[in-house]
Write a protein that holds these residues in place. Structure first.
Motif, mmCIF file in Angstrom:
data_model
loop_
_atom_site.group_PDB
_atom_site.id
_atom_site.type_symbol
_atom_site.label_atom_id
_atom_site.label_comp_id
_atom_site.label_asym_id
_atom_site.label_seq_id
_atom_site.Cartn_x
_atom_site.Cartn_y
_atom_site.Cartn_z
ATOM 1 N N GLN A 8 0.833 -1.196 0.000
ATOM 2 C CA GLN A 8 0.000 0.000 0.000
ATOM 3 C C GLN A 8 0.876 1.259 0.000
ATOM 4 O O GLN A 8 1.066 1.926 0.999
ATOM 5 C CB GLN A 8 -0.964 -0.002 1.198
ATOM 6 N N GLN A 10 1.593 5.018 -1.566
ATOM 7 C CA GLN A 10 0.885 6.132 -2.192
ATOM 8 C C GLN A 10 1.443 6.455 -3.574
ATOM 9 O O GLN A 10 0.687 6.628 -4.544
ATOM 10 C CB GLN A 10 0.975 7.370 -1.305
ATOM 11 N N ARG A 38 -6.504 10.047 -2.619
ATOM 12 C CA ARG A 38 -6.193 9.383 -1.348
ATOM 13 C C ARG A 38 -4.755 9.671 -0.934
ATOM 14 O O ARG A 38 -3.837 9.664 -1.740
ATOM 15 C CB ARG A 38 -6.409 7.866 -1.479
ATOM 16 N N TYR A 41 -2.958 4.908 2.683
ATOM 17 C CA TYR A 41 -3.305 3.555 2.250
ATOM 18 C C TYR A 41 -3.024 2.601 3.413
ATOM 19 O O TYR A 41 -1.905 2.115 3.575
ATOM 20 C CB TYR A 41 -2.494 3.159 1.022
ATOM 21 N N ASP A 42 -4.036 2.329 4.229
ATOM 22 C CA ASP A 42 -3.844 1.470 5.386
ATOM 23 C C ASP A 42 -4.223 0.028 5.050
ATOM 24 O O ASP A 42 -4.550 -0.305 3.916
ATOM 25 C CB ASP A 42 -4.653 1.986 6.580
ATOM 26 N N ASN A 44 -6.802 -1.676 5.874
ATOM 27 C CA ASN A 44 -8.207 -1.853 5.507
ATOM 28 C C ASN A 44 -8.417 -1.553 4.029
ATOM 29 O O ASN A 44 -9.109 -2.301 3.325
ATOM 30 C CB ASN A 44 -9.077 -0.938 6.377
ATOM 31 N N TRP A 45 -7.813 -0.465 3.557
ATOM 32 C CA TRP A 45 -7.922 -0.134 2.131
ATOM 33 C C TRP A 45 -7.297 -1.236 1.289
ATOM 34 O O TRP A 45 -7.849 -1.643 0.264
ATOM 35 C CB TRP A 45 -7.222 1.196 1.843
ATOM 36 N N ARG A 48 -9.489 -4.349 1.113
ATOM 37 C CA ARG A 48 -10.651 -4.141 0.257
ATOM 38 C C ARG A 48 -10.244 -4.073 -1.220
ATOM 39 O O ARG A 48 -10.978 -4.559 -2.092
ATOM 40 C CB ARG A 48 -11.393 -2.869 0.686
ATOM 41 N N ALA A 49 -9.101 -3.474 -1.501
ATOM 42 C CA ALA A 49 -8.629 -3.411 -2.884
ATOM 43 C C ALA A 49 -8.328 -4.809 -3.413
ATOM 44 O O ALA A 49 -8.706 -5.171 -4.546
ATOM 45 C CB ALA A 49 -7.393 -2.524 -2.971
#
Length: 257
Positions: A8, A10, A38, A41-42, A44-45, A48-49
């Protein structure tokens, strides 16, 4: 399915959005426009991605289709996303290998593999057993990241990882870390050898007392290397590494050093 999962980052995801728009035009870049806005980018992101990328392709796959993923630049939060996203997308974990010294991991998933029945044991009990078994097999102190991976693997095998993306708790990363922290705070169970960092994630961990364990992993690897050198006139490094990985699989994958 073969893939290398990007972490994750950026800059990486912003570049992906711009690159997609440059190659395919504005319409191709629209689905990624959120990456331009955004700034964080943790885990959780990331989960989900990955779920979005995997859930669709998994539907038309034949059962037992293998899915092999490589990942580098590991962090505990990245590891969590790698464990739970395919699980929520309908893949079953068939194997995982971790090399914390080289900061990379391999995952082997199977499409539509029946989910394990949820264990009645608490996550703390599963984490403690996973840590104990891992350290016994390793025979030497291990890093926090290795113990966290062992905990996640234990939860996966116990059927306790999240299975539905819409039911993923926003604090799940904190929960898993808190569970492991509670286990590691028990000085009658494990002890910590401090490293350069005083943070809990620094240093190495080992079982308290005089437990029955395997010989240290480093010694077993060294003996096998010596045996290969003594029994063969020439030893190819790539073949030797493959041989060692077969002998010491999973979370005990030896480093090249």
């Amino acid at each position: 399915i073969l893939t290398v999962v990007p972490r994750q980052n950026q800059a990486f995801w912003t570049l992906c959005a711009l690159w997609a728009a440059g190659l395919g035009g504005r319409d191709a870049g629209l689905p990624l426009r959120g990456a331009l806005e955004r700034r964080r980018y943790d885990w959780n992101w990331m989960a989900r991605a990955l779920h979005t990328a995997l859930a669709g392709p998994n539907r038309p796959l034949q059962p037992s289709t293998p899915f092999f993923a490589l990942a580098g630049e590991l962090t505990p939060s990245f590891l969590l996303a790698l464990f739970i996203a395919p699980n929520m997308a309908g893949f079953g974990l068939n194997g995982v290998a971790l090399n914390p010294e080289e900061d990379n991991a391999q995952f082997w998933w199977i499409s539509r593999k029946p989910a394990a029945s949820p264990s009645r044991q608490s996550p703390k009990t599963i984490s403690q057993e996973a840590v104990r078994n891992y350290l016994r097999q390793r025979g030497e102190p291990a890093s926090y990241q290795s113990l966290y991976a062992a905990t996640l693997l234990g939860l996966a095998q116990a059927g306790l990882l999240p299975t539905q993306i819409n039911e993923l708790p926003v604090d799940y990363f904190g929960r898993t870390q808190a569970t492991l922290a509670e286990v590691l705070q028990n000085r009658s169970f494990v002890q910590r050898y401090p490293g350069k960092s005083q943070a809990e994630e620094g240093g190495m961990w080992w079982l308290t007392g005089s437990p029955e364990v395997e010989a240290p992993l480093a010694d077993r690897v060294e003996r096998e290397v010596v045996n290969q050198l003594l029994t063969q006139a020439e030893v190819d490094q790539t073949a030797l590494e493959a041989h060692l990985n077969r002998l010491f699989p999973g979370l005990n994958t030896p480093s090249r050093t």
